[in-house]
Design a protein around this motif. Structure first.
Motif, PDB file in Angstrom:
ATOM      1  N   GLU A  99       0.818  -1.245   0.069  1.00  0.00           N
ATOM      2  CA  GLU A  99       0.389  -0.060   0.353  1.00  0.00           C
ATOM      3  C   GLU A  99       0.651   1.210   0.136  1.00  0.00           C
ATOM      4  N   GLU A 100       2.381   1.067   0.760  1.00  0.00           N
ATOM      5  CA  GLU A 100       2.484   2.399   0.903  1.00  0.00           C
ATOM      6  C   GLU A 100       3.614   2.554   0.145  1.00  0.00           C
ATOM      7  N   LEU A 101       4.537   2.067  -0.713  1.00  0.00           N
ATOM      8  CA  LEU A 101       5.349   2.496  -1.889  1.00  0.00           C
ATOM      9  C   LEU A 101       4.963   1.934  -3.218  1.00  0.00           C
ATOM     10  N   LEU A 102       5.044   3.393  -3.787  1.00  0.00           N
ATOM     11  CA  LEU A 102       4.033   3.614  -4.736  1.00  0.00           C
ATOM     12  C   LEU A 102       5.345   3.507  -5.633  1.00  0.00           C
ATOM     13  N   GLN A 103       6.412   4.005  -5.757  1.00  0.00           N
ATOM     14  CA  GLN A 103       7.241   3.987  -6.876  1.00  0.00           C
ATOM     15  C   GLN A 103       8.073   2.840  -7.702  1.00  0.00           C
ATOM     16  N   GLU A 104       8.243   2.514  -8.465  1.00  0.00           N
ATOM     17  CA  GLU A 104       8.801   0.960  -8.460  1.00  0.00           C
ATOM     18  C   GLU A 104      10.975   1.210  -8.119  1.00  0.00           C
ATOM     19  N   ILE A 105      10.957   2.467  -8.628  1.00  0.00           N
ATOM     20  CA  ILE A 105      12.201   2.737  -8.192  1.00  0.00           C
ATOM     21  C   ILE A 105      12.526   2.789  -6.514  1.00  0.00           C
ATOM     22  N   THR A 106      11.072   3.400  -5.318  1.00  0.00           N
ATOM     23  CA  THR A 106      11.139   3.251  -3.802  1.00  0.00           C
ATOM     24  C   THR A 106      11.347   1.133  -4.092  1.00  0.00           C
ATOM     25  N   PHE A 300       3.886   6.895  11.060  1.00  0.00           N
ATOM     26  CA  PHE A 300       2.999   6.469  11.506  1.00  0.00           C
ATOM     27  C   PHE A 300       1.089   7.532  11.436  1.00  0.00           C
ATOM     28  N   MET A 301       1.946   8.151  12.151  1.00  0.00           N
ATOM     29  CA  MET A 301       1.136   9.350  12.217  1.00  0.00           C
ATOM     30  C   MET A 301      -0.141   9.656  10.623  1.00  0.00           C
ATOM     31  N   ARG A 302       1.185   9.673  10.347  1.00  0.00           N
ATOM     32  CA  ARG A 302       0.301  10.521   8.336  1.00  0.00           C
ATOM     33  C   ARG A 302      -0.194   9.093   7.651  1.00  0.00           C
ATOM     34  N   ARG A 303       0.328   8.465   8.171  1.00  0.00           N
ATOM     35  CA  ARG A 303      -0.748   6.933   7.696  1.00  0.00           C
ATOM     36  C   ARG A 303      -1.273   6.900   7.958  1.00  0.00           C
ATOM     37  N   ARG A 304      -2.411   7.275   9.253  1.00  0.00           N
ATOM     38  CA  ARG A 304      -3.490   7.540  10.103  1.00  0.00           C
ATOM     39  C   ARG A 304      -4.226   8.954   9.441  1.00  0.00           C
ATOM     40  N   LYS A 305      -4.721   9.764   8.397  1.00  0.00           N
ATOM     41  CA  LYS A 305      -4.501  10.571   8.092  1.00  0.00           C
ATOM     42  C   LYS A 305      -4.773  10.630   6.639  1.00  0.00           C
ATOM     43  N   VAL A 306      -5.734  11.871   6.785  1.00  0.00           N
ATOM     44  CA  VAL A 306      -5.898  11.460   5.379  1.00  0.00           C
ATOM     45  C   VAL A 306      -4.927  12.293   4.836  1.00  0.00           C
ATOM     46  N   ASP A 307      -4.870  11.648   3.340  1.00  0.00           N
ATOM     47  CA  ASP A 307      -3.609  11.740   2.219  1.00  0.00           C
ATOM     48  C   ASP A 307      -3.227  12.898   1.961  1.00  0.00           C
ATOM     49  N   SER A 308      -2.119  13.740   1.817  1.00  0.00           N
ATOM     50  CA  SER A 308      -2.336  15.419   1.382  1.00  0.00           C
ATOM     51  C   SER A 308      -2.276  14.782  -0.251  1.00  0.00           C
ATOM     52  N   ILE A 309      -2.265  16.280  -1.060  1.00  0.00           N
ATOM     53  CA  ILE A 309      -2.981  16.402  -2.069  1.00  0.00           C
ATOM     54  C   ILE A 309      -1.595  15.710  -3.092  1.00  0.00           C
ATOM     55  N   ILE A 311       0.728  13.223  -1.775  1.00  0.00           N
ATOM     56  CA  ILE A 311       0.316  11.779  -1.493  1.00  0.00           C
ATOM     57  C   ILE A 311      -0.754  10.913  -2.409  1.00  0.00           C
ATOM     58  N   GLN A 312      -1.789  11.751  -2.616  1.00  0.00           N
ATOM     59  CA  GLN A 312      -3.342  11.598  -3.215  1.00  0.00           C
ATOM     60  C   GLN A 312      -2.687  11.424  -4.416  1.00  0.00           C
ATOM     61  N   GLN A 313      -2.547  12.544  -5.368  1.00  0.00           N
ATOM     62  CA  GLN A 313      -1.397  12.448  -6.157  1.00  0.00           C
ATOM     63  C   GLN A 313      -0.859  11.174  -7.176  1.00  0.00           C
ATOM     64  N   MET A 314       0.425  10.942  -6.016  1.00  0.00           N
ATOM     65  CA  MET A 314       1.489   9.919  -6.695  1.00  0.00           C
ATOM     66  C   MET A 314       0.144   8.666  -6.590  1.00  0.00           C
ATOM     67  N   LYS A 315      -0.358   8.478  -4.969  1.00  0.00           N
ATOM     68  CA  LYS A 315      -1.021   7.386  -5.068  1.00  0.00           C
ATOM     69  C   LYS A 315      -2.163   7.165  -6.439  1.00  0.00           C
ATOM     70  N   ALA A 316      -2.938   8.033  -7.054  1.00  0.00           N
ATOM     71  CA  ALA A 316      -3.210   8.579  -8.427  1.00  0.00           C
ATOM     72  C   ALA A 316      -2.482   7.828  -9.649  1.00  0.00           C
ATOM     73  N   GLN A 317      -1.422   8.369  -9.154  1.00  0.00           N
ATOM     74  CA  GLN A 317      -0.710   7.676 -10.522  1.00  0.00           C
ATOM     75  C   GLN A 317       0.357   6.358 -11.276  1.00  0.00           C
ATOM     76  N   ALA A 318       0.524   6.157  -8.862  1.00  0.00           N
ATOM     77  CA  ALA A 318       0.981   5.386  -8.689  1.00  0.00           C
ATOM     78  C   ALA A 318      -0.294   3.842  -9.184  1.00  0.00           C
ATOM     79  N   ARG A 319      -1.305   4.019  -9.157  1.00  0.00           N
ATOM     80  CA  ARG A 319      -2.418   2.969 -10.055  1.00  0.00           C
ATOM     81  C   ARG A 319      -2.987   3.031 -10.989  1.00  0.00           C
ATOM     82  N   GLU A 320      -2.502   4.411 -11.916  1.00  0.00           N
ATOM     83  CA  GLU A 320      -3.203   4.400 -13.133  1.00  0.00           C
ATOM     84  C   GLU A 320      -1.235   3.783 -13.720  1.00  0.00           C
TER      85      GLU A 320
END
Length: 552
Positions: A99-106, A300-309, A311-320
């Motif tokens: 869930e957390e590793l979005l980029q292939e290089i990461t 830890f706290m960041r994972r339990r909050k609403v993702d920032s813009i 992070i949301q963009q990165m996740k969307a890009q990651a999903r795409e």
């Protein structure tokens, strides 16, 4: 503005060497740069956006330390070397890699680092799990298993298992490769990033995954313990057991962490709970522990909050990107399948073509053999015809010879018969001659006897005549004279003539008898010679007859 003025305005720099898990890079770092400036430069060079997991680590006085982002690089206690070496490593670990590793290089950097930690035995892994992890590492490196390409021994130069596992089991390299290949063959169709993710998903469940261990003492009596910091909280271990913690503090249950000199204090969120205090060997260790605790707590706290813009963009890009890669992988898989089917069809066609060429070659060879056989048969037929002619000629000659032999046999029989007849005649002649010889001998004997008797009688007659003469004409004895007037003398002379004639007849008869005897002896010799010649001819005819029988 002069060139000298431009040179004076150029910033002063120093060289740094950045070492990742699989590569090395060199940069020129400005003297005034902070740690974050250098770190951002490295992340840009790698194309990395998930920067919060990583840091720049260096070693000073035998202790691993992380470069502080808010302080100048040269103001920190870095090694005095040229170039200055930093290791670009994961400083914080995700709770759930998928869930957390979005980029292939990461993902790839985490895969390489965790794999190295397992091989270096910094993370304990059971032998069974190491074989499975090794199979995913092989899939990530080599792609799908192909028995025609991946022949035995292709993993000989790859480090895939910890030395502890190799020492624990007395297996040869070929046996380990066989075990790994058995799992590797089942991963067919898995892309490199999927294989690396599967590797990390297994590794994140290991007890020592993502834990940073520090030796501590619970009191001033120096009771040896280990403090571990990871993505979920702080854990206290006994010195000989890094798997099961004796006590754990989750980040959500911690109210405050502070240190004073060598003492570090953990205050739980529950004010009624006991405050945990421990002592480290150095102040730097407490600072490093606090730094890791702050970073892990923030994540830890960041994972339990609403993702920032962002992070949301990165996740969307990651999903795409995942969707695109999934479609691309499906397309590639389909193309690969079609290519494999085409290759199989091509191989089948090539096999069929080869088979047809082989059949054509065999047919051509058979045709050539047939032509050669036909030529041989024609030659054999010609030879057979010549042999037939020769045999016919030989048969004719044999027939002629047979006829000649028959004639010869007949002649031989006839000659034999004639010879036998001649022999019989010769024997008869011989018998006759013997008889005639005996008869002639007897006649000669009789004639000799008669001659002897005649001569005896003549002698007696002469004696008697002499006696008579002496008595009648005594004077005639001394003076014998012939008187034609005397008749008695004339008679006497006539008688003498008669006696002389008789004597001549006897001589002639004796001469004729002797001559006939000699003729008989000569004829007997000639007849004997003739008999010998007849015997020689008969013997020669017998030998010829025997030889004729052998040839037949």
């Amino acid at each position: 503005m002069s060139i000298r003025g431009l040179k004076k305005k150029q910033p002063r720099t120093f060289k740094v060497k950045i070492i990742t898990v699989d590569a090395e890079m060199e940069f020129n770092c400005e003297m005034k740069w902070k740690g974050k400036d250098l770190f951002d430069l490295v992340c840009r060079a790698l194309g990395l956006r998930e920067t919060w997991f990583f840091g720049l680590q260096y070693t000073i006085k035998g202790m691993c330390t992380w470069l502080k982002m808010d302080k100048k690089v040269l103001d920190q206690e870095i090694p005095k070397e040229d170039p200055v070496s930093f290791h670009f490593l994961a400083k914080f670990y995700p709770e759930k890699v998928e869930e957390e590793l979005l980029q292939e290089i990461t993902q790839h950097l985490f895969f390489l680092q965790v794999k190295k930690q397992i091989l270096d035995e910094e993370i304990y892994c059971s032998p069974e799990a190491t074989v499975l992890l090794a199979s995913y590492a092989v899939q990530a490196k080599y792609g799908d298993y192909d028995p025609n390409f991946h022949e035995p021994g292709f993993l000989a130069h790859d480090e895939l298992l910890p030395k502890r596992v190799l020492r624990q089991y007395q297996l040869t390299a070929e046996m380990w490769e066989e075990k790994i290949t058995a799992w590797y063959a089942e991963h067919r169709g898995i892309a490199r990033d999927e294989a690396e993710m599967n590797y990390l998903k297994i590794a994140q469940d290991l007890e020592m995954y993502g834990v940073n261990y520090f030796p501590i003492a619970q009191n001033k009596n120096h009771t040896d313990l280990l403090l571990g910091v990871d993505a979920k909280g702080i854990h206290i271990y006994s010195i000989n057991n890094r798997f099961s913690p004796n006590k754990s503090f989750e980040w959500s249950a911690i109210r405050n962490i502070s240190y004073s000199e060598k003492e570090l204090t953990i205050k739980p969120l529950d004010k009624k709970a006991e405050v945990f205090k421990f002592f480290s060997s150095q102040l730097k260790v407490n600072k490093l522990i606090l730094q890791l605790c702050i970073g892990n707590h923030d994540l830890f706290m960041r994972r339990r909050k609403v993702d920032s813009i962002e992070i949301q963009q990165m996740k969307a890009q990651a999903r795409e990107e995942k969707a695109r890669k999934k479609m691309e992988n499906q397309r590639l898989a389909r193309e690969k399948q079609l290519r494999e089917e085409a290759e199989r069809a091509k191989e089948e066609l090539e096999r069929r073509l080869f088979q047809l060429e082989d059949e054509a070659r065999q047919a051509n060879e058979a045709l050539l053999r047939s032509q050669e056989a036909a030529e041989l048969l024609a030659e054999k037929a010609q030879i057979a015809e010549e042999e037939a002619k020769l045999l016919a000629q030989n048969a004719a000659e044999a027939e002629q010879e047979r006829q000649r032999l028959e004639i010869t046999a007949l002649k031989t029989k006839e000659e034999k018969r004639l010879m036998e007849q001649k022999m019989r005649e010769a024997e008869l002649i011989a018998v006759k001659l013997v008889k005639e010889s005996d008869r002639r001998a007897k006649e000669a004997e009789h004639l000799k006897q008669d001659l002897h008797e005649a001569r005896e009688a003549e002698r007696k007659a002469k004696q008697k005549l002499l006696d008579i003469t002496r008595l009648s004409y005594p004077h005639m004895v001394k003076y014998p004279q012939y008187s034609p007037t005397d008749s008695r003398d004339a008679n006497f002379d006539k008688g003498s003539v008669k006696l002389d004639l008789k004597d001549i007849d006897l001589k002639r008869l004796s001469f004729e008898i002797e001559r006939e005897r000699l003729d008989y002896i000569e004829k007997s010799k000639k007849f004997e010679d003739r008999l010998k010649e007849l015997k020689s001819e008969i013997y020669a005819l017998k030998l010829e007859e025997k030889q004729s029988g052998l040839y037949c």
